[in-house]
Design a protein around this motif. Structure first.
Motif, PDB file in Angstrom:
ATOM      1  N   ASP A 261       0.797  -1.225   0.000  1.00 26.80           N
ATOM      2  CA  ASP A 261       0.000   0.000   0.000  1.00 26.80           C
ATOM      3  C   ASP A 261       0.831   1.277   0.000  1.00 26.80           C
ATOM      4  N   ASN A 262       2.082   1.200  -0.415  1.00 27.37           N
ATOM      5  CA  ASN A 262       2.916   2.395  -0.531  1.00 27.37           C
ATOM      6  C   ASN A 262       2.515   3.141  -1.806  1.00 27.37           C
ATOM      7  N   LEU A 263       1.651   4.158  -1.651  1.00 27.15           N
ATOM      8  CA  LEU A 263       1.096   4.841  -2.827  1.00 27.15           C
ATOM      9  C   LEU A 263       2.172   5.472  -3.692  1.00 27.15           C
ATOM     10  N   ARG A 264       3.193   6.028  -3.057  1.00 30.64           N
ATOM     11  CA  ARG A 264       4.259   6.660  -3.820  1.00 30.64           C
ATOM     12  C   ARG A 264       4.892   5.674  -4.798  1.00 30.64           C
ATOM     13  N   ALA A 265       4.995   4.401  -4.400  1.00 36.57           N
ATOM     14  CA  ALA A 265       5.628   3.385  -5.242  1.00 36.57           C
ATOM     15  C   ALA A 265       4.643   2.684  -6.169  1.00 36.57           C
ATOM     16  N   THR A 266       3.379   2.582  -5.744  1.00 40.98           N
ATOM     17  CA  THR A 266       2.439   1.762  -6.511  1.00 40.98           C
ATOM     18  C   THR A 266       1.551   2.546  -7.469  1.00 40.98           C
ATOM     19  N   LEU A 267       1.430   3.869  -7.304  1.00 37.97           N
ATOM     20  CA  LEU A 267       0.555   4.626  -8.216  1.00 37.97           C
ATOM     21  C   LEU A 267       0.989   4.519  -9.681  1.00 37.97           C
ATOM     22  N   PRO A 268       2.294   4.586 -10.016  1.00 34.53           N
ATOM     23  CA  PRO A 268       2.671   4.377 -11.429  1.00 34.53           C
ATOM     24  C   PRO A 268       2.274   3.001 -11.946  1.00 34.53           C
ATOM     25  N   LEU A 269       2.443   1.973 -11.121  1.00 32.11           N
ATOM     26  CA  LEU A 269       2.025   0.627 -11.535  1.00 32.11           C
ATOM     27  C   LEU A 269       0.514   0.570 -11.724  1.00 32.11           C
ATOM     28  N   THR A 270      -0.209   1.225 -10.836  1.00 29.83           N
ATOM     29  CA  THR A 270      -1.670   1.257 -10.946  1.00 29.83           C
ATOM     30  C   THR A 270      -2.105   1.932 -12.242  1.00 29.83           C
ATOM     31  N   ALA A 271      -1.473   3.048 -12.589  1.00 29.85           N
ATOM     32  CA  ALA A 271      -1.817   3.765 -13.821  1.00 29.85           C
ATOM     33  C   ALA A 271      -1.531   2.903 -15.052  1.00 29.85           C
ATOM     34  N   LEU A 272      -0.375   2.265 -15.093  1.00 30.00           N
ATOM     35  CA  LEU A 272      -0.022   1.416 -16.242  1.00 30.00           C
ATOM     36  C   LEU A 272      -0.970   0.230 -16.371  1.00 30.00           C
ATOM     37  N   CYS A 273      -1.297  -0.391 -15.247  1.00 28.33           N
ATOM     38  CA  CYS A 273      -2.192  -1.547 -15.282  1.00 28.33           C
ATOM     39  C   CYS A 273      -3.597  -1.143 -15.724  1.00 28.33           C
ATOM     40  N   GLY A 274      -4.086   0.009 -15.236  1.00 27.69           N
ATOM     41  CA  GLY A 274      -5.400   0.487 -15.651  1.00 27.69           C
ATOM     42  C   GLY A 274      -5.449   0.822 -17.127  1.00 27.69           C
ATOM     43  N   ALA A 275      -4.401   1.479 -17.629  1.00 32.05           N
ATOM     44  CA  ALA A 275      -4.345   1.790 -19.058  1.00 32.05           C
ATOM     45  C   ALA A 275      -4.335   0.528 -19.900  1.00 32.05           C
ATOM     46  N   SER A 276      -3.564  -0.472 -19.485  1.00 38.86           N
ATOM     47  CA  SER A 276      -3.495  -1.731 -20.235  1.00 38.86           C
ATOM     48  C   SER A 276      -4.837  -2.447 -20.232  1.00 38.86           C
ATOM     49  N   LEU A 277      -5.518  -2.442 -19.081  1.00 41.66           N
ATOM     50  CA  LEU A 277      -6.807  -3.134 -18.982  1.00 41.66           C
ATOM     51  C   LEU A 277      -7.837  -2.519 -19.915  1.00 41.66           C
ATOM     52  N   VAL A 278      -7.921  -1.199 -19.942  1.00 42.15           N
ATOM     53  CA  VAL A 278      -8.897  -0.541 -20.821  1.00 42.15           C
ATOM     54  C   VAL A 278      -8.534  -0.756 -22.288  1.00 42.15           C
ATOM     55  N   LEU A 279      -7.249  -0.695 -22.611  1.00 47.11           N
ATOM     56  CA  LEU A 279      -6.817  -0.947 -23.994  1.00 47.11           C
ATOM     57  C   LEU A 279      -7.174  -2.361 -24.433  1.00 47.11           C
ATOM     58  N   VAL A 280      -6.904  -3.345 -23.591  1.00 51.88           N
ATOM     59  CA  VAL A 280      -7.250  -4.734 -23.920  1.00 51.88           C
ATOM     60  C   VAL A 280      -8.752  -4.874 -24.146  1.00 51.88           C
ATOM     61  N   SER A 281      -9.537  -4.281 -23.255  1.00 46.40           N
ATOM     62  CA  SER A 281     -10.999  -4.372 -23.384  1.00 46.40           C
ATOM     63  C   SER A 281     -11.494  -3.690 -24.655  1.00 46.40           C
ATOM     64  N   ASP A 282     -10.894  -2.558 -25.003  1.00 49.72           N
ATOM     65  CA  ASP A 282     -11.301  -1.856 -26.218  1.00 49.72           C
ATOM     66  C   ASP A 282     -10.934  -2.662 -27.462  1.00 49.72           C
ATOM     67  N   ILE A 283      -9.773  -3.276 -27.459  1.00 45.67           N
ATOM     68  CA  ILE A 283      -9.357  -4.103 -28.604  1.00 45.67           C
ATOM     69  C   ILE A 283     -10.270  -5.313 -28.741  1.00 45.67           C
ATOM     70  N   ILE A 284     -10.595  -5.957 -27.624  1.00 38.15           N
ATOM     71  CA  ILE A 284     -11.513  -7.109 -27.655  1.00 38.15           C
ATOM     72  C   ILE A 284     -12.860  -6.684 -28.214  1.00 38.15           C
ATOM     73  N   GLY A 285     -13.364  -5.527 -27.759  1.00 37.30           N
ATOM     74  CA  GLY A 285     -14.650  -5.049 -28.252  1.00 37.30           C
ATOM     75  C   GLY A 285     -14.657  -4.768 -29.738  1.00 37.30           C
ATOM     76  N   ARG A 286     -13.498  -4.449 -30.305  1.00 32.81           N
ATOM     77  CA  ARG A 286     -13.418  -4.169 -31.744  1.00 32.81           C
ATOM     78  C   ARG A 286     -13.303  -5.433 -32.588  1.00 32.81           C
ATOM     79  N   VAL A 287     -12.704  -6.480 -32.069  1.00 32.51           N
ATOM     80  CA  VAL A 287     -12.417  -7.657 -32.899  1.00 32.51           C
ATOM     81  C   VAL A 287     -13.384  -8.808 -32.692  1.00 32.51           C
ATOM     82  N   ILE A 288     -14.073  -8.860 -31.535  1.00 31.52           N
ATOM     83  CA  ILE A 288     -14.863 -10.045 -31.228  1.00 31.52           C
ATOM     84  C   ILE A 288     -16.080 -10.183 -32.144  1.00 31.52           C
ATOM     85  N   ARG A 289     -16.615  -9.062 -32.640  1.00 25.41           N
ATOM     86  CA  ARG A 289     -17.762  -9.107 -33.566  1.00 25.41           C
ATOM     87  C   ARG A 289     -17.514  -8.188 -34.764  1.00 25.41           C
TER      88      ARG A 289
END
Length: 320
Positions: A261-289
């Protein structure tokens, strides 16, 4: 060392996903076409690049705001889009459309931010009255609270024959993102970056009011700053692409379980993981149908539910 390796892995993965996102869509593109075909270059500049940037910013901002909200509320099972903040932003947009239909985008943003902030404060006041020995009451109350606000928005929209219009704001979708229609998200990106500056204060606030004051923290000021940042980000994302669920819930939980829970250390990881998750979901939404698209909010609703169930039953693994 594990945290640095994870950051490098997430950064590389995000770049790969961004590159894929640029060339996935109804109209197929190849790098050579973008370089030598003016129409392909225009499509990239007007549609694909703004869509990819919007996905990155929205995912990173929602994940970081989810982490901050969980620290302020001191509960791991809440996030802005299901705890009334997102619904409050939609309420503000509805008020603008009904009362000030010709208002500028700045006025819409201001009113949506104000209603989102009031909704967040209302949720915080309710949470303070809940017994601390029963933490599962907090997410239940959050869903009920957000549902009540959302139901009110839907009822008013139905009375004015605006259900289809308001559904656009309640379901995240990047298909309408174009150059000139996503730039407000850069304000959300700036707000998200500013939260990193006072990340340590949010971490102290997560210890509780009494402990924070004893450590010399201006608790009320930090709470207001946190809620304001969350409200601005939620309002801007709802105005631009609609409400996107689960990002602010599952990403902070995954990161905190793995790296603490060290926010100073984990916020960059949180931002990268959130960006990747939304990108993956958007790509799936474009290709699945393909050539049709599934809104990213629908994709994340399915993926988020599965990951949330895993989080409920998996054992925490905090970094030491």
């Amino acid at each position: 060392m594990r945290r640095h390796s994870a950051a490098l892995f997430l950064a590389a993965g995000t770049l790969v996903l961004a590159a894929i996102s640029l060339f996935v869509g109804v109209i197929s593109l190849r790098p050579s076409e973008v370089l030598f075909d003016s129409e392909a270059f225009g499509l990239m500049l007007d549609s694909r690049l703004p869509r990819t940037l919007a996905s990155l910013i929205a995912g990173a901002a929602l994940a970081v705001c989810g982490m901050i909200m969980q620290m302020l509320v001191r509960n791991r099972f809440v996030e802005p889009m299901t705890a009334g903040t997102g619904q409050g932003a939609a309420l503000g947009i509805l008020i603008v459309v009904l009362l000030f239909p010709s208002a500028s985008i700045l006025v819409k943003m201001s009113i949506a931010t104000a209603t989102a902030l009031m909704s967040s404060i209302g949720f915080l006041l309710i949470v303070r009255r809940l017994p601390p020995a029963q933490p599962l009451l907090v997410p239940l109350v959050a869903m009920i609270y957000g549902g009540i606000i959302g139901a009110g928005v839907t009822f008013v929209a139905y009375q004015w024959d605006m259900l289809q219009y308001i559904d656009t704001w309640l379901n995240g979708d990047f298909s309408g993102v174009m150059r000139g229609r996503y730039e407000l998200l850069w304000i959300a990106a700036v707000m998200t970056a500013l939260t990193y500056v006072i990340a340590d204060q949010f971490a102290i606030a997560g210890l509780g009011r009494d402990a924070s004051i004893n450590l010399g923290l201006n608790y009320d000021q930090v709470m207001i700053l946190g809620l304001l940042a969350i409200s601005v980000v939620a309002a801007l994302i709802v105005i631009t692409v609609g409400a996107i669920p689960f990002v602010g819930l599952i990403v902070p939980n995954i990161i905190s379980r793995r790296f603490g829970d060290n926010l100073r250390a984990t916020l960059p990881l949180t931002a990268l993981c959130g960006a990747s998750l939304v990108l993956v979901s958007d790509i799936i939404g474009r290709v699945i149908r393909a050539p049709y698209e599934i809104p990213v909010g629908t994709v994340l609703g399915v993926l988020g539910a599965v990951v949330f169930l895993w989080l409920l039953y998996a054992r925490p693994n905090h970094a030491r």
